[in-house]
Design an enzyme around this catalytic site. Structure first.
Site, PDB file in Angstrom:
ATOM      1  N   GLU A   1     -29.247  -2.472 -16.121  1.00 44.02           N
ATOM      2  CA  GLU A   1     -29.578  -2.795 -17.511  1.00 44.02           C
ATOM      3  C   GLU A   1     -29.858  -4.286 -17.607  1.00 44.02           C
ATOM      4  OE1 GLU A   1     -27.367  -2.970 -21.871  1.00 44.02           O
ATOM      5  OE2 GLU A   1     -26.469  -1.800 -20.254  1.00 44.02           O
TER       6      GLU A   1
ATOM      7  N   GLU B   1     -16.919  -1.558 -18.184  1.00 45.97           N
ATOM      8  CA  GLU B   1     -17.117  -0.791 -19.423  1.00 45.97           C
ATOM      9  C   GLU B   1     -16.761   0.660 -19.132  1.00 45.97           C
ATOM     10  OE1 GLU B   1     -20.891   1.279 -21.523  1.00 45.97           O
ATOM     11  OE2 GLU B   1     -21.146  -0.858 -21.092  1.00 45.97           O
TER      12      GLU B   1
ATOM     13  N   HIS C   1     -24.222   1.998 -14.723  1.00 46.70           N
ATOM     14  CA  HIS C   1     -25.190   0.942 -14.442  1.00 46.70           C
ATOM     15  C   HIS C   1     -24.508  -0.412 -14.287  1.00 46.70           C
ATOM     16  CE1 HIS C   1     -24.776   1.019 -18.903  1.00 46.70           C
ATOM     17  NE2 HIS C   1     -24.790  -0.287 -18.758  1.00 46.70           N
TER      18      HIS C   1
ATOM     19  N   ARG D   1     -18.314   6.062 -16.357  1.00 49.72           N
ATOM     20  CA  ARG D   1     -17.964   7.155 -17.272  1.00 49.72           C
ATOM     21  C   ARG D   1     -16.593   7.704 -16.886  1.00 49.72           C
ATOM     22  NH1 ARG D   1     -23.459   7.644 -17.250  1.00 49.72           N
ATOM     23  NH2 ARG D   1     -24.373   7.892 -19.312  1.00 49.72           N
TER      24      ARG D   1
ATOM     25  N   ASN E   1     -17.440   9.983 -23.277  1.00 58.31           N
ATOM     26  CA  ASN E   1     -18.214  10.873 -24.141  1.00 58.31           C
ATOM     27  C   ASN E   1     -17.267  11.916 -24.721  1.00 58.31           C
ATOM     28  OD1 ASN E   1     -20.761   9.641 -23.668  1.00 58.31           O
ATOM     29  ND2 ASN E   1     -20.815  10.613 -21.668  1.00 58.31           N
TER      30      ASN E   1
ATOM     31  N   HIS F   1     -21.472  -6.604 -16.982  1.00 50.74           N
ATOM     32  CA  HIS F   1     -20.438  -5.593 -16.787  1.00 50.74           C
ATOM     33  C   HIS F   1     -20.944  -4.466 -15.887  1.00 50.74           C
ATOM     34  CE1 HIS F   1     -22.635  -4.031 -20.387  1.00 50.74           C
ATOM     35  NE2 HIS F   1     -22.496  -2.882 -19.748  1.00 50.74           N
TER      36      HIS F   1
END
Length: 138
Positions: free
Chosen positions: A116, A55, A73, A9, A59, A5
């Protein structure tokens, strides 16, 4: 290696879902709320293509998303995270977040893109990774 993925944000989850789902046509695959970490993850994919996911990371505490902070990432599953990290390290790649847990590590591309690495099935923690501290940001 298998692509997992791309993490982005978002500052307003409802507005983001309106764009990605309602307007763009992606489908929500799964959602994860983390009370302790105060964030929500929403995984989206094009209809019939759940292998390539976005994704959305929201937050709960307000933050200004500047300087590329909204892009997180790229993520890839690997067969053996220890072998992969050893190979990368031998090639001069810094392991910014070592796979202390036998599951996840982070490295950066030459242009600073965070990548990642996820073990397909978690391995038992082992040295030297288990004791290795984070290096820089990831």
């Amino acid at each position: 290696m298998k692509y997992l993925h791309t993490m982005v944000r978002v500052s307003n989850l409802e507005a983001a879902l309106d764009f990605w789902v309602t307007k763009l046509g992606l489908e929500e695959i799964r959602r994860y709320n983390n009370e302790g970490g105060r964030f929500t993850l929403v995984f989206l994919a094009a209809p019939g293509d759940s292998d390539a996911q976005v994704e959305l990371t929201y937050n709960w505490d307000p933050e200004e998303l500047t300087g590329g902070r909204n892009f997180g990432h790229l993520a890839y599953a690997v067969d053996d995270i220890y072998e992969t990290c050893s190979r990368l390290q031998a090639a001069g790649v810094a392991i910014h977040r070592p796979p202390r847990d036998g599951y996840m590590a982070f490295v950066r591309s030459p242009d600073g893109i965070s990548v990642e690495l996820q073990q397909k099935r978690a391995l038992a923690p082992k040295e030297p990774w288990k004791s290795m501290p984070n290096q820089g940001t990831w």
